[in-house]
Every structure is written in C-alpha cells, then in structure tokens.
Write an enzyme that holds these catalytic residues in place. Structure first.
Site, PDB file in Angstrom:
ATOM      1  N   CYS A   1     -13.837   8.264   3.406  1.00 54.59           N
ATOM      2  CA  CYS A   1     -14.805   8.640   4.441  1.00 54.59           C
ATOM      3  C   CYS A   1     -15.766   7.488   4.711  1.00 54.59           C
ATOM      4  CB  CYS A   1     -15.595   9.873   3.969  1.00 54.59           C
ATOM      5  SG  CYS A   1     -16.911  10.318   5.118  1.00 54.59           S
TER       6      CYS A   1
ATOM      7  N   VAL B   1       0.846  -1.206   0.000  1.00 58.68           N
ATOM      8  CA  VAL B   1       0.000   0.000   0.000  1.00 58.68           C
ATOM      9  C   VAL B   1       0.878   1.251   0.000  1.00 58.68           C
ATOM     10  CG1 VAL B   1      -1.909  -1.186   1.147  1.00 58.68           C
ATOM     11  CG2 VAL B   1      -0.157  -0.061   2.549  1.00 58.68           C
ATOM     12  N   ASP B   2       2.211   1.052  -0.216  1.00 59.41           N
ATOM     13  CA  ASP B   2       3.150   2.166  -0.011  1.00 59.41           C
ATOM     14  C   ASP B   2       3.353   3.051  -1.244  1.00 59.41           C
ATOM     15  OD1 ASP B   2       5.841  -0.309  -0.004  1.00 59.41           O
ATOM     16  OD2 ASP B   2       4.907   0.709  -1.703  1.00 59.41           O
TER      17      ASP B   2
ATOM     18  N   HIS C   1      -4.574  -4.151  -2.364  1.00 54.57           N
ATOM     19  CA  HIS C   1      -4.968  -3.804  -0.985  1.00 54.57           C
ATOM     20  C   HIS C   1      -5.075  -2.303  -0.748  1.00 54.57           C
ATOM     21  CE1 HIS C   1      -3.286  -7.976   0.318  1.00 54.57           C
ATOM     22  NE2 HIS C   1      -4.482  -8.067  -0.233  1.00 54.57           N
TER      23      HIS C   1
ATOM     24  N   ASN D   1      12.742 -14.385  -2.739  1.00 52.87           N
ATOM     25  CA  ASN D   1      12.433 -14.111  -1.338  1.00 52.87           C
ATOM     26  C   ASN D   1      13.673 -14.340  -0.488  1.00 52.87           C
ATOM     27  OD1 ASN D   1       9.869 -13.246  -0.002  1.00 52.87           O
ATOM     28  ND2 ASN D   1      10.458 -14.901   1.401  1.00 52.87           N
TER      29      ASN D   1
ATOM     30  N   CYS E   1     -17.698  16.247   5.267  1.00 57.42           N
ATOM     31  CA  CYS E   1     -19.128  15.969   5.542  1.00 57.42           C
ATOM     32  C   CYS E   1     -19.326  15.668   7.029  1.00 57.42           C
ATOM     33  CB  CYS E   1     -19.622  14.772   4.712  1.00 57.42           C
ATOM     34  SG  CYS E   1     -19.194  13.164   5.414  1.00 57.42           S
TER      35      CYS E   1
ATOM     36  N   GLY F   1       9.056 -11.165  -2.592  1.00 55.20           N
ATOM     37  CA  GLY F   1       9.021 -10.511  -1.281  1.00 55.20           C
ATOM     38  C   GLY F   1       7.696 -10.632  -0.572  1.00 55.20           C
TER      39      GLY F   1
ATOM     40  N   CYS G   1     -13.968  13.961   7.622  1.00 53.19           N
ATOM     41  CA  CYS G   1     -14.264  14.385   6.245  1.00 53.19           C
ATOM     42  C   CYS G   1     -14.977  15.739   6.304  1.00 53.19           C
ATOM     43  CB  CYS G   1     -15.191  13.325   5.636  1.00 53.19           C
ATOM     44  SG  CYS G   1     -15.848  13.727   4.024  1.00 53.19           S
TER      45      CYS G   1
HETATM   46  C1  BV8 Z   1     -10.851 -11.465   2.681  1.00 50.89           C
HETATM   47  C2  BV8 Z   1      -3.462  -3.705   3.698  1.00 50.89           C
HETATM   48  C3  BV8 Z   1     -13.071 -12.175   2.886  1.00 50.89           C
HETATM   49  C4  BV8 Z   1      -3.609  -3.059   5.024  1.00 50.89           C
HETATM   50  C5  BV8 Z   1      -3.362  -6.117   4.090  1.00 50.89           C
HETATM   51  C6  BV8 Z   1      -7.700 -18.603   7.164  1.00 50.89           C
HETATM   52  C7  BV8 Z   1      -7.164 -19.190   6.029  1.00 50.89           C
HETATM   53  C8  BV8 Z   1      -7.045 -18.477   4.832  1.00 50.89           C
HETATM   54  C9  BV8 Z   1      -7.500 -17.144   4.763  1.00 50.89           C
HETATM   55  C10 BV8 Z   1      -8.033 -16.583   5.904  1.00 50.89           C
HETATM   56  C11 BV8 Z   1      -8.133 -17.297   7.100  1.00 50.89           C
HETATM   57  N1  BV8 Z   1      -8.677 -16.477   8.018  1.00 50.89           N
HETATM   58  C12 BV8 Z   1      -8.931 -15.273   7.446  1.00 50.89           C
HETATM   59  C13 BV8 Z   1      -8.574 -15.342   6.167  1.00 50.89           C
HETATM   60  C14 BV8 Z   1      -8.688 -14.291   5.169  1.00 50.89           C
HETATM   61  C15 BV8 Z   1      -7.562 -13.275   5.357  1.00 50.89           C
HETATM   62  C16 BV8 Z   1      -6.209 -13.933   5.393  1.00 50.89           C
HETATM   63  O1  BV8 Z   1      -5.686 -14.337   4.355  1.00 50.89           O
HETATM   64  N2  BV8 Z   1      -5.643 -14.037   6.610  1.00 50.89           N
HETATM   65  C17 BV8 Z   1      -4.323 -14.644   6.750  1.00 50.89           C
HETATM   66  C18 BV8 Z   1      -3.551 -13.891   7.848  1.00 50.89           C
HETATM   67  C19 BV8 Z   1      -4.521 -16.107   7.115  1.00 50.89           C
HETATM   68  N3  BV8 Z   1      -7.659 -12.409   4.195  1.00 50.89           N
HETATM   69  C20 BV8 Z   1      -8.463 -11.338   4.242  1.00 50.89           C
HETATM   70  O2  BV8 Z   1      -9.082 -11.002   5.242  1.00 50.89           O
HETATM   71  C21 BV8 Z   1      -8.650 -10.592   2.937  1.00 50.89           C
HETATM   72  N4  BV8 Z   1     -10.052 -10.423   2.728  1.00 50.89           N
HETATM   73  O3  BV8 Z   1     -10.484 -12.611   2.682  1.00 50.89           O
HETATM   74  O4  BV8 Z   1     -12.157 -11.109   2.705  1.00 50.89           O
HETATM   75  C22 BV8 Z   1     -14.325 -11.754   2.303  1.00 50.89           C
HETATM   76  C23 BV8 Z   1     -14.800 -12.443   1.193  1.00 50.89           C
HETATM   77  C24 BV8 Z   1     -16.003 -12.088   0.671  1.00 50.89           C
HETATM   78  C25 BV8 Z   1     -16.722 -11.016   1.244  1.00 50.89           C
HETATM   79  C26 BV8 Z   1     -16.220 -10.323   2.340  1.00 50.89           C
HETATM   80  C27 BV8 Z   1     -15.002 -10.684   2.876  1.00 50.89           C
HETATM   81  C28 BV8 Z   1      -8.015  -9.211   3.016  1.00 50.89           C
HETATM   82  C29 BV8 Z   1      -6.526  -9.336   3.151  1.00 50.89           C
HETATM   83  C30 BV8 Z   1      -5.894  -7.957   2.978  1.00 50.89           C
HETATM   84  C31 BV8 Z   1      -5.408  -7.461   4.310  1.00 50.89           C
HETATM   85  N5  BV8 Z   1      -4.663  -6.201   4.103  1.00 50.89           N
HETATM   86  N6  BV8 Z   1      -2.725  -4.957   3.853  1.00 50.89           N
HETATM   87  C32 BV8 Z   1      -2.313  -2.523   5.532  1.00 50.89           C
HETATM   88  O5  BV8 Z   1      -1.259  -2.715   4.876  1.00 50.89           O
HETATM   89  O6  BV8 Z   1      -2.345  -1.894   6.586  1.00 50.89           O
HETATM   90  S1  BV8 Z   1      -2.454  -7.521   4.325  1.00 50.89           S
HETATM   91  C33 BV8 Z   1      -0.779  -7.168   4.445  1.00 50.89           C
HETATM   92  O7  BV8 Z   1      -0.098  -8.336   4.877  1.00 50.89           O
HETATM   93  C34 BV8 Z   1      -0.142  -6.901   3.124  1.00 50.89           C
HETATM   94  O8  BV8 Z   1      -0.917  -6.150   2.252  1.00 50.89           O
HETATM   95  C35 BV8 Z   1       0.155  -8.270   2.570  1.00 50.89           C
HETATM   96  O9  BV8 Z   1      -0.874  -8.696   1.728  1.00 50.89           O
HETATM   97  C36 BV8 Z   1       0.046  -9.149   3.764  1.00 50.89           C
HETATM   98  C37 BV8 Z   1       1.197 -10.124   3.834  1.00 50.89           C
HETATM   99  O10 BV8 Z   1       2.329  -9.422   3.945  1.00 50.89           O
HETATM  100  P1  BV8 Z   1       3.565  -9.657   2.935  1.00 50.89           P
HETATM  101  O11 BV8 Z   1       3.453  -8.615   1.885  1.00 50.89           O
HETATM  102  O12 BV8 Z   1       3.682 -11.057   2.477  1.00 50.89           O
HETATM  103  O13 BV8 Z   1       4.698  -9.288   3.942  1.00 50.89           O
HETATM  104  P2  BV8 Z   1       5.307 -10.225   5.072  1.00 50.89           P
HETATM  105  O14 BV8 Z   1       5.957  -9.326   6.062  1.00 50.89           O
HETATM  106  O15 BV8 Z   1       4.287 -11.221   5.540  1.00 50.89           O
HETATM  107  O16 BV8 Z   1       6.408 -11.048   4.266  1.00 50.89           O
HETATM  108  C38 BV8 Z   1       7.483 -10.347   3.684  1.00 50.89           C
HETATM  109  C39 BV8 Z   1       8.341 -11.402   3.012  1.00 50.89           C
HETATM  110  O17 BV8 Z   1       9.404 -10.733   2.339  1.00 50.89           O
HETATM  111  C40 BV8 Z   1       8.987 -12.368   4.007  1.00 50.89           C
HETATM  112  O18 BV8 Z   1       8.841 -13.678   3.512  1.00 50.89           O
HETATM  113  C41 BV8 Z   1      10.455 -11.941   4.019  1.00 50.89           C
HETATM  114  O19 BV8 Z   1      11.316 -13.043   4.164  1.00 50.89           O
HETATM  115  C42 BV8 Z   1      10.619 -11.347   2.656  1.00 50.89           C
HETATM  116  N7  BV8 Z   1      11.643 -10.308   2.561  1.00 50.89           N
HETATM  117  C43 BV8 Z   1      12.028  -9.418   3.518  1.00 50.89           C
HETATM  118  N8  BV8 Z   1      12.990  -8.598   3.003  1.00 50.89           N
HETATM  119  C44 BV8 Z   1      13.183  -8.978   1.712  1.00 50.89           C
HETATM  120  C45 BV8 Z   1      12.334 -10.062   1.421  1.00 50.89           C
HETATM  121  N9  BV8 Z   1      12.308 -10.667   0.231  1.00 50.89           N
HETATM  122  C46 BV8 Z   1      13.124 -10.195  -0.731  1.00 50.89           C
HETATM  123  N10 BV8 Z   1      13.968  -9.158  -0.533  1.00 50.89           N
HETATM  124  C47 BV8 Z   1      14.036  -8.530   0.662  1.00 50.89           C
HETATM  125  N11 BV8 Z   1      14.883  -7.504   0.830  1.00 50.89           N
HETATM  126 ZN    ZN Z   2     -17.595  12.256   4.027  1.00 52.61          ZN
END
Ligand code: BV8
Ligand code: ZN
Length: 247
Positions: free
Chosen positions: A126, A102-103, A118, A212, A149, A186, A147
C-alpha cells in the site's frame, strides 16, 4: 559437458557458492524475459513501465502489465534449472541464491535460502500505510486495487530509481564477497546494483561461471562461459559438481 581443468578444480574445492539469476532462468518456464523481441509489451521498455512516475501517471496501464505478467507466472511451473539449484542447495551448506526475478519460481522449486533483490510480483504494497498483502487477498476488477485503508496498492517490487531492500542487498554483497565460486545465470548483466555482484565475487577471488544463451558485458570477465539454456546446463553442472566432490 566440457569443463576446463580450472573449472573442474573450482567445483572440487568450492566451499561458499553464490548464484545470481535473472529472467533467463525462467524463460523455459514460458515467462518472457525483459529483452525478448516478441510479446504484447515488447513495445514498452521495462524502464518505461517499472517506475513510480509511470505508475503515478497511469496506474491502470502499469497494473495491466503486472496483471498480464501475474497471469503468466501463476500458470508457469519451475523448470529443470530452478530444480537443479534447489537440489544443489540441499547438498551443500554454504549456498546463497540471489535472484533479480520477481516470479517466485525458485521458492516453488524448493529453494530455501533465497535473496530476492527486486521484490516479488505476487505481493502488493500500500502506498499509504505500507501494508503488504498477497495477491489472493485483493480482488481485481480491471481497476486500480485499493488497500483496506483506502490507499492505492502497487506491486511489491523494486522499480527503476528505487532502492533495493537493504537487508537483501547486504546479504547479496556478502555472499558475493565470500564466494569461491559464483554463477551468473540468465541475466543480461545490465541492471545495477545486481549486475555488480558477479564482478564483486570475481574481484574477491571467486571462480566466475556465466550461464547464458548469448554473451553479455560480463562474459569477458567470466572464467567459464557456458553458452546455452540454463534448464539444460544447470543439471549437468550439478552432476559435474557431484562427480568432482567424490574425487
Ligand atoms: C537504483 C523488478 C538508485 C520490477 C527490476 C546508468 C548506468 C548504470 C545504472 C543506471 C543508469 N541509469 C539508471 C541506473 C540505475 C538502474 C539501472 O541499472 N538501469 C539500467 C537499465 C541501466 N537501476 C535501478 O534503478 C535500481 N535502483 O539504482 O536505485 C538509488 C540509489 C540510492 C537511493 C535511491 C535510488 C533498481 C533496479 C531494479 C529494477 N527492477 N525488476 C519488475 O520486474 O517489474 S529490473 C528487471 O530487469 C529484472 O528484475 C532484472 O533485474 C532486470 C534485467 O533483466 P534480466 O533479469 O537480466 O533479464 P533480461 O531480459 O535483461 O536478460 C535475460 C538474459 O537471459 C538474456 O541475456 C538472455 O540471452 C538470457 N536467456 C534467455 N533465455 C535463456 C537465457 N539464458 C539461459 N537460459 C535461457 N533459457
Ligand atoms: Zn493501506
């Protein structure tokens, strides 16, 4: 950089290229990843703050977390990994960059065809009227911004339990289904539905690269796992792609 013959052949023959990036691509820009061990906010899991219930319960805390991240992001610069993807897109027609981040750093690096799954932390939305505003338009005094509003503002990002923007999700699914090479860069490959994209690409016949720092649940399915920092690996992969294309 060592690449197997099948990986080199996949680069040579690539037509439709799909990429999924996560927080890891921005780590070398100084932006903490979600599962980083250090940092002020590491005591919170993202799922505990990035959801509407946490926001309604304590909007000030959630806004503090987003303001903290916004301050880091506005100071950050795109790194060599972001720039390599922007250059790659310039040199190839069918190139779709899907990001969980989101950056906004891909856009600042010059990428054009970006699918933001995302949302974007630099926009507000709002809760009452749905109006979307840029962060510059809202003055924060450490309180919860409102907002014009009168409604409460939230960051314009997708929280856990919320649906992803349908047009972005559809674009991402179709890019994954049509890709003949797909790169997962990543990301810990834990959050759905984004994490399903590399698997969809692979089952649709794409050659799957994973870049990764460490193995993830996706690694066993990857055709090529390139372990290391994306800021180093992506420029080398782009050079390799350019070389293979001249053969
Ligand atoms: C939805 C925005 C339903 C906000 C984010 C159980 C099983 C399966 C799924 C679920 C479950 N329980 C709940 C769910 C659904 C849930 C989910 O998947 N949960 C997970 C935790 C199990 N998903 C949701 O809720 C999604 N919505 O399912 O809605 C629905 C359906 C119909 C109708 C209504 C509702 C919404 C998910 C979106 C959440 N928002 N971000 C904000 O940023 O503040 S998530 C956020 O974390 C990120 O956007 C990203 O997507 C997520 C994971 O992060 P990564 O990007 O992978 O980062 P992370 O730190 O984890 O890993 C970094 C990696 O990089 C590491 O491996 C590291 O080793 C590596 N690395 C580090 N440095 C380097 C590198 N690699 C290369 N080079 C480097 N230098
Ligand atoms: Zn508003």
């Amino acid at each position: 950089m060592f690449l197997s013959e099948p990986a080199r052949e996949a680069l040579r023959k690539s037509q439709n290229i799909g990429i999924l990036t996560g927080a890891g691509i921005s780590a070398e820009s100084g932006i903490p990843t979600f599962r980083a061990k250090d940092g002020l906010w590491s005591k919170f899991k993202p799922e505990e703050l990035a959801n509407i219930q946490a926001f309604m319960r304590n909007p000030k805390l959630v806004w503090e977390w987003y303001q903290y991240r916004r301050n880091i992001i506005t100071e950050a610069e795109p790194n060599l990994g972001h720039h390599a993807l922007a250059q790659w897109e310039q040199q190839h027609d069918n190139f779709t960059l899907i990001t969980q981040n989101v950056d906004g750093l891909h856009a600042r690096a010059g990428s054009q065809n970006i699918v933001e799954l995302h949302g974007n932390i630099l926009r507000n939305r709002c809760l009452t009227c749905g109006n979307v505003s840029e962060i510059e338009e809202v003055n924060f005094k450490g309180t919860v911004p409102l907002c014009t509003c009168g409604g409460m503002l939230r960051p314009d990002v997708v929280w856990f339990g919320e649906m992803l923007p349908p047009e972005a999700l559809n674009a991402a699914f179709s890019a994954a289904e049509n890709a003949d090479i797909f790169l997962s860069v990543g990301t810990s490959a834990l959050v759905h539905p984004a994490a399903s994209l590399p698997e969809i690409a692979k089952s649709s016949g794409a050659f799957l690269f994973e870049i990764n720092l460490e193995p993830t649940p996706l690694t066993p399915y990857a055709d090529a796992f390139l372990e290391g920092p994306s800021g180093e690996i992506l420029p080398k992969l782009l050079t390799q792609w350019q070389t293979e294309r001249t053969k």
